[in-house]
Design an enzyme around this catalytic site. Structure first.
Site, PDB file in Angstrom:
ATOM      1  N   CYS A 117       2.486 -11.876   4.775  1.00 28.86           N
ATOM      2  CA  CYS A 117       3.644 -11.961   5.665  1.00 28.86           C
ATOM      3  C   CYS A 117       4.427 -13.225   5.310  1.00 28.86           C
ATOM      4  O   CYS A 117       4.036 -13.999   4.455  1.00 28.86           O
ATOM      5  CB  CYS A 117       3.179 -12.050   7.110  1.00 28.86           C
ATOM      6  SG  CYS A 117       1.868 -10.894   7.516  1.00 28.86           S
ATOM      7  N   ARG A 148       7.731 -10.225   1.167  1.00 33.73           N
ATOM      8  CA  ARG A 148       6.328 -10.554   1.425  1.00 33.73           C
ATOM      9  C   ARG A 148       5.738  -9.725   2.561  1.00 33.73           C
ATOM     10  O   ARG A 148       4.546  -9.805   2.837  1.00 33.73           O
ATOM     11  CB  ARG A 148       6.198 -12.034   1.769  1.00 33.73           C
ATOM     12  CG  ARG A 148       6.694 -12.936   0.669  1.00 33.73           C
ATOM     13  CD  ARG A 148       6.524 -14.365   1.050  1.00 33.73           C
ATOM     14  NE  ARG A 148       5.150 -14.783   0.867  1.00 33.73           N
ATOM     15  CZ  ARG A 148       4.703 -15.432  -0.187  1.00 33.73           C
ATOM     16  NH1 ARG A 148       5.509 -15.722  -1.161  1.00 33.73           N
ATOM     17  NH2 ARG A 148       3.456 -15.778  -0.272  1.00 33.73           N
ATOM     18  N   TRP A 164       3.510  -7.902   7.475  1.00 37.52           N
ATOM     19  CA  TRP A 164       2.874  -6.799   6.751  1.00 37.52           C
ATOM     20  C   TRP A 164       1.557  -6.596   7.478  1.00 37.52           C
ATOM     21  O   TRP A 164       0.657  -7.417   7.392  1.00 37.52           O
ATOM     22  CB  TRP A 164       2.653  -7.186   5.291  1.00 37.52           C
ATOM     23  CG  TRP A 164       1.996  -6.115   4.478  1.00 37.52           C
ATOM     24  CD1 TRP A 164       2.521  -4.900   4.132  1.00 37.52           C
ATOM     25  CD2 TRP A 164       0.687  -6.177   3.889  1.00 37.52           C
ATOM     26  NE1 TRP A 164       1.614  -4.208   3.366  1.00 37.52           N
ATOM     27  CE2 TRP A 164       0.498  -4.954   3.200  1.00 37.52           C
ATOM     28  CE3 TRP A 164      -0.322  -7.125   3.856  1.00 37.52           C
ATOM     29  CZ2 TRP A 164      -0.672  -4.671   2.498  1.00 37.52           C
ATOM     30  CZ3 TRP A 164      -1.484  -6.835   3.163  1.00 37.52           C
ATOM     31  CH2 TRP A 164      -1.657  -5.623   2.495  1.00 37.52           C
ATOM     32  N   ASN A 198      -0.003 -15.991   9.230  1.00 37.01           N
ATOM     33  CA  ASN A 198      -0.303 -15.174   8.040  1.00 37.01           C
ATOM     34  C   ASN A 198      -1.799 -15.258   7.814  1.00 37.01           C
ATOM     35  O   ASN A 198      -2.384 -16.327   7.990  1.00 37.01           O
ATOM     36  CB  ASN A 198       0.355 -15.757   6.785  1.00 37.01           C
ATOM     37  CG  ASN A 198       1.849 -15.575   6.789  1.00 37.01           C
ATOM     38  OD1 ASN A 198       2.399 -14.877   7.628  1.00 37.01           O
ATOM     39  ND2 ASN A 198       2.506 -16.218   5.837  1.00 37.01           N
ATOM     40  N   GLY A 199      -2.400 -14.171   7.348  1.00 37.68           N
ATOM     41  CA  GLY A 199      -3.829 -14.220   7.049  1.00 37.68           C
ATOM     42  C   GLY A 199      -4.614 -13.345   8.008  1.00 37.68           C
ATOM     43  O   GLY A 199      -4.048 -12.479   8.677  1.00 37.68           O
ATOM     44  N   GLU A 208      -0.836  -0.125 -16.799  1.00 32.93           N
ATOM     45  CA  GLU A 208       0.299  -0.754 -16.131  1.00 32.93           C
ATOM     46  C   GLU A 208       1.436   0.271 -15.902  1.00 32.93           C
ATOM     47  O   GLU A 208       2.054   0.291 -14.830  1.00 32.93           O
ATOM     48  CB  GLU A 208       0.792  -1.940 -16.975  1.00 32.93           C
ATOM     49  CG  GLU A 208       2.153  -2.513 -16.647  1.00 32.93           C
ATOM     50  CD  GLU A 208       2.243  -3.168 -15.267  1.00 32.93           C
ATOM     51  OE1 GLU A 208       1.228  -3.238 -14.567  1.00 32.93           O
ATOM     52  OE2 GLU A 208       3.358  -3.568 -14.890  1.00 32.93           O
ATOM     53  N   LYS A 221       2.775   1.108 -12.172  1.00 30.20           N
ATOM     54  CA  LYS A 221       4.168   0.876 -11.774  1.00 30.20           C
ATOM     55  C   LYS A 221       4.784   2.155 -11.236  1.00 30.20           C
ATOM     56  O   LYS A 221       5.484   2.143 -10.235  1.00 30.20           O
ATOM     57  CB  LYS A 221       4.943   0.360 -12.987  1.00 30.20           C
ATOM     58  CG  LYS A 221       5.981  -0.625 -12.670  1.00 30.20           C
ATOM     59  CD  LYS A 221       5.577  -2.074 -12.650  1.00 30.20           C
ATOM     60  CE  LYS A 221       4.371  -2.441 -11.844  1.00 30.20           C
ATOM     61  NZ  LYS A 221       3.962  -3.822 -12.073  1.00 30.20           N
ATOM     62  N   GLU A 239       3.290   3.014  -7.785  1.00 28.33           N
ATOM     63  CA  GLU A 239       3.616   1.974  -6.806  1.00 28.33           C
ATOM     64  C   GLU A 239       5.022   2.136  -6.232  1.00 28.33           C
ATOM     65  O   GLU A 239       5.239   1.956  -5.036  1.00 28.33           O
ATOM     66  CB  GLU A 239       3.489   0.624  -7.525  1.00 28.33           C
ATOM     67  CG  GLU A 239       3.718  -0.590  -6.686  1.00 28.33           C
ATOM     68  CD  GLU A 239       3.487  -1.887  -7.475  1.00 28.33           C
ATOM     69  OE1 GLU A 239       3.427  -1.868  -8.715  1.00 28.33           O
ATOM     70  OE2 GLU A 239       3.380  -2.934  -6.821  1.00 28.33           O
ATOM     71  N   HIS A 295     -12.979  13.418 -22.836  1.00 25.68           N
ATOM     72  CA  HIS A 295     -14.184  13.257 -22.013  1.00 25.68           C
ATOM     73  C   HIS A 295     -13.935  13.672 -20.566  1.00 25.68           C
ATOM     74  O   HIS A 295     -14.739  13.377 -19.690  1.00 25.68           O
ATOM     75  CB  HIS A 295     -14.671  11.804 -22.064  1.00 25.68           C
ATOM     76  CG  HIS A 295     -15.080  11.385 -23.445  1.00 25.68           C
ATOM     77  ND1 HIS A 295     -16.197  11.893 -24.067  1.00 25.68           N
ATOM     78  CD2 HIS A 295     -14.489  10.551 -24.337  1.00 25.68           C
ATOM     79  CE1 HIS A 295     -16.288  11.372 -25.285  1.00 25.68           C
ATOM     80  NE2 HIS A 295     -15.255  10.566 -25.473  1.00 25.68           N
ATOM     81  N   LYS A 303       4.175  -8.272  -1.513  1.00 22.43           N
ATOM     82  CA  LYS A 303       4.240  -8.962  -2.807  1.00 22.43           C
ATOM     83  C   LYS A 303       2.947  -9.716  -3.133  1.00 22.43           C
ATOM     84  O   LYS A 303       2.415  -9.575  -4.219  1.00 22.43           O
ATOM     85  CB  LYS A 303       5.434  -9.922  -2.792  1.00 22.43           C
ATOM     86  CG  LYS A 303       5.619 -10.705  -4.083  1.00 22.43           C
ATOM     87  CD  LYS A 303       6.030  -9.800  -5.219  1.00 22.43           C
ATOM     88  CE  LYS A 303       6.244 -10.534  -6.530  1.00 22.43           C
ATOM     89  NZ  LYS A 303       6.200  -9.592  -7.665  1.00 22.43           N
TER      90      LYS A 303
HETATM   91  O1  M6R Z   1       0.345 -12.552  -7.424  1.00 24.30           O
HETATM   92  P1  M6R Z   1      -0.655 -11.858  -8.279  1.00 24.30           P
HETATM   93  O2  M6R Z   1      -0.239 -11.784  -9.724  1.00 24.30           O
HETATM   94  O3  M6R Z   1      -2.032 -12.420  -8.159  1.00 24.30           O
HETATM   95  O4  M6R Z   1      -0.712 -10.374  -7.739  1.00 24.30           O
HETATM   96  C1  M6R Z   1      -1.650  -9.472  -8.228  1.00 24.30           C
HETATM   97  C2  M6R Z   1      -1.345  -8.065  -7.761  1.00 24.30           C
HETATM   98  O5  M6R Z   1      -1.368  -7.996  -6.371  1.00 24.30           O
HETATM   99  C3  M6R Z   1       0.022  -7.581  -8.262  1.00 24.30           C
HETATM  100  O6  M6R Z   1       0.102  -7.631  -9.658  1.00 24.30           O
HETATM  101  C4  M6R Z   1       0.275  -6.135  -7.795  1.00 24.30           C
HETATM  102  O7  M6R Z   1      -0.616  -5.267  -8.432  1.00 24.30           O
HETATM  103  C5  M6R Z   1       1.713  -5.737  -8.060  1.00 24.30           C
HETATM  104  N1  M6R Z   1       2.208  -5.055  -6.920  1.00 24.30           N
HETATM  105  C6  M6R Z   1       1.864  -4.867  -9.254  1.00 24.30           C
HETATM  106  O8  M6R Z   1       3.179  -4.526  -9.501  1.00 24.30           O
END
Ligand code: M6R
Length: 602
Positions: A2, A27, A74, A100-101, A475, A479, A482, A498, A597
């Protein structure tokens, strides 16, 4: 994750809180809220579900008051409702708090508080903090906070105010970022520099267990601490004319690589200068194993790093997911260095291992984008990726910065060992060319957009790659899922037969990352297996490979570079592909559903 902001000064607090929350919305964005003490010292509270950037009613809100706190949420504990949005308050509505947390022991604390007669209005863990402060308040907000922090298990960034001391904001943190901004006649507190950068660039980072007290005349933290200057501008955190941050950040890929390598390459000596590692240079000379720890996209960069470090530095390397590493019992001795890779430097699962390893005197290094982040401060030494702020939830440009940094680390460690001068020179000179090569791919973005539109109606995707491009397949799939919410899986092309091949038919396209490298022929075997089963194939191939057009349905070309550096190029079309599919499906690209984020909670 957050976002928190607090303001205390001479200006009207409300517009400052709103614009700070809007800047931090990446965030956390399921609800927002703020509390401002008006000129009669009465609290004005507004809490709402939804995105603050889309809220129209805010323009009609007015309150005269120069002290306030705000939050963008969040959700973790408690559903997305107006009541669960922050700030939370105590029974008498004297204390207002944003957090936050996660408070892990909130249930037992809540039970005790209820038995003492406290009345709760939300389902959140945060609200227990307000009632605990209420229980312990004896005329000083900071004293009450200090007392209750001893009873809390979990993580927190907290900012709170009391009606009884309306000219004060108190803040604290444990494993959750929190900075103090020091401006002209004003003080701010925030979980993210982007929230306050338009007001001041002079910040102080709070340490774990520290409590900061902001008052009009001064601020107070227990330890004397240096002020640091944020080295990016408010404009860096703007869209600069792009429709979305994600597109802007993909387009910034070439300059991100340039920033990572600037001043660090020493072409004549075939090596690199990494000032952040100077203090541990001798220790690094002795290590014979590296464990890379990271999550998500940073985890895929680490997998590429593992391949580079083994092939070019000759050091046994492993790439571990943070959430697994923290709970298994890894065997690590003093000849091992642990490298933590994270854009934010605040990812809870990644950070979890650092303290444990340091206790055992294991060398810890950080590859981080955010200066002053927890990871940067807690590791023994490290390298900044210098990618500038990344706002879109999906990490794109920083991934390139991380790969470039890991390539430099491989040269640095390789040259300490057996890497020849010739090889060092080759990698360093090619690394310097990569930004230019990346630009060439971006010039073709309209072609990639057209291909994305062709594929947008498929519901399932399979991404394959081998060796350095196996993590790129992972990746590409991450992406796409996501930001488009389509089902996508990534894997090693050699694994197709496999199991995954069973999925392939004319409705199940495969995105094959097959540059002309040492495993190209093997990749093509996998592609042919898919084609035989009528699966559509989009290939990412090296310029000049005309023959591949006879095998696959669509091709996106990337320029030729060294095999180990190819991932920085091959991933760009996949980032654009995901972006354009998500746009075609009308998704909220910068703020995909259910995500945030930085994941600063477990
Ligand atoms: O801030 P960080 O690089 O540690 O974050 C790691 C992951 O949370 C981050 O890469 C996440 O997978 C992204 N949403 C990917 O696009």
């Amino acid at each position: 994750m957050c976002g928190i902001i607090g303001y205390l000064g001479k200006k009207q607090a409300l517009p400052i809180l709103i614009s700070g929350l809007r800047r931090m919305e990446y965030r956390g964005y399921d609800s927002y809220g703020f509390c401002v003490f008006n000129k009669d010292k009465e609290p004005f509270i507004h809490k709402k579900i939804g995105k603050i950037s889309r809220s129209e009613e805010l323009s009609n809100l007015t309150v005269e008051g120069t002290t306030g706190i705000g939050h963008t949420r969040w959700s973790t504990t408690g559903a997305v409702t107006n009541e669960n949005a922050h700030p939370h308050f105590d029974c008498d509505k004297n204390i207002f708090l944003v957090h936050n947390g996660i408070i892990e022991n909130y249930k037992e604390l809540k039970e005790k508080l209820i038995s003492k007669g406290h009345k709760f209005t939300s389902e959140t863990d945060t609200e227990v903090l307000c009632h605990l402060v209420e229980e312990n308040y004896n005329g000083s907000l900071e004293e009450a906070l200090r007392k209750i922090l001893k009873d809390i298990r979990g993580t927190y960034g907290i900012a709170l105010m009391s009606k009884k001391e309306p000219q004060k904001i108190v803040a604290a943190r444990l494993s959750s970022p929190m900075i103090l901004g020091v401006g002209q006649n004003e003080l701010l507190v925030a979980s993210d520099p982007s929230a306050i950068i338009t007001h001041t660039r002079q910040v102080i980072t709070l340490d774990d267990n520290e409590v900061a007290v902001l008052k009009p005349e001064d601020f107070f933290i227990l330890k004397e601490k240096p002020m640091v200057s944020i080295d990016w501008t408010p404009e860096d955190a703007q869209k600069k004319g792009y429709e979305h941050f994600m597109l802007k950040e993909i387009m910034e890929g070439p300059e991100t690589i340039e920033n990572a390598i600037r001043g660090r390459l020493i072409p004549d000596e075939g090596t690199v200068r990494l000032g952040g590692l100077d203090s541990v240079r001798n220790r690094l000379n002795k290590i014979n194993r590296i464990v890379l720890v990271a999550c998500g996209t940073a985890g895929y960069a680490s997998k590429i790093g593992k391949y580079m470090l083994e092939e070019y530095a000759g050091i046994l390397s492993e790439a571990e997911i943070g959430s697994e590493f923290r709970y298994r019992k890894p065997i690590i001795d003093k000849n091992t260095a642990a490298v933590f890779v994270s854009q934010s430097g605040e990812t809870a699962d990644t950070l979890a291992g650092i303290g444990e390893l340091k206790k055992k005197d294991i060398l810890t290094l950080g590859i981080t984008n955010v200066v002053g982040s927890t990871q940067a401060r807690e590791t023994d030494a490290g390298i900044y990726t210098r990618s500038g702020p990344e706002i879109a939830v999906a990490s794109t440009k920083v991934f390139l910065g991380q790969i470039a940094t890991l390539a430099m680390l491989s040269v640095y460690l390789g040259r300490q060992r057996n890497m020849s001068l010739v090889m060092g020179k080759r990698i360093v000179s090619e690394l310097a060319r990569v930004p230019e090569l990346a630009k060439q791919i971006l010039e073709n973005k309209e072609q990639i957009k057209a291909i994305a539109e062709k594929y947008k109606d498929f519901k399932n995707f399979w991404f394959i790659g081998r060796k350095y491009n196996f993590p790129i397949a992972l990746e590409g799939a991450l992406k796409l899922k996501e930001i488009s919410y389509l089902h996508a899986e990534g894997g090693a092309s050699g694994e197709l037969k496999h199991g995954p091949l069973a999925l392939v038919d004319e409705n199940f396209p495969t995105i094959a990352v097959c540059p002309s490298d040492s495993v190209y022929d093997k990749m093509i075997l996998g592609v042919e297996e898919v084609k035989v089963r009528k699966g559509p194939v989009l290939a990412i191939a090296t310029e000049g490979n005309e023959r591949i057009k006879e095998i696959v349905d669509d091709v996106i070309y990337i320029p030729k570079t060294l095999e180990m550096l190819t991932p920085m190029l091959s991933v760009i079309p996949l980032h654009l592909f995901a972006y354009y599919i998500a746009i075609a499906l009308d998704r909220d690209v910068d703020k995909p559903r259910n995500l945030a984020k930085s994941v600063t909670v477990e």
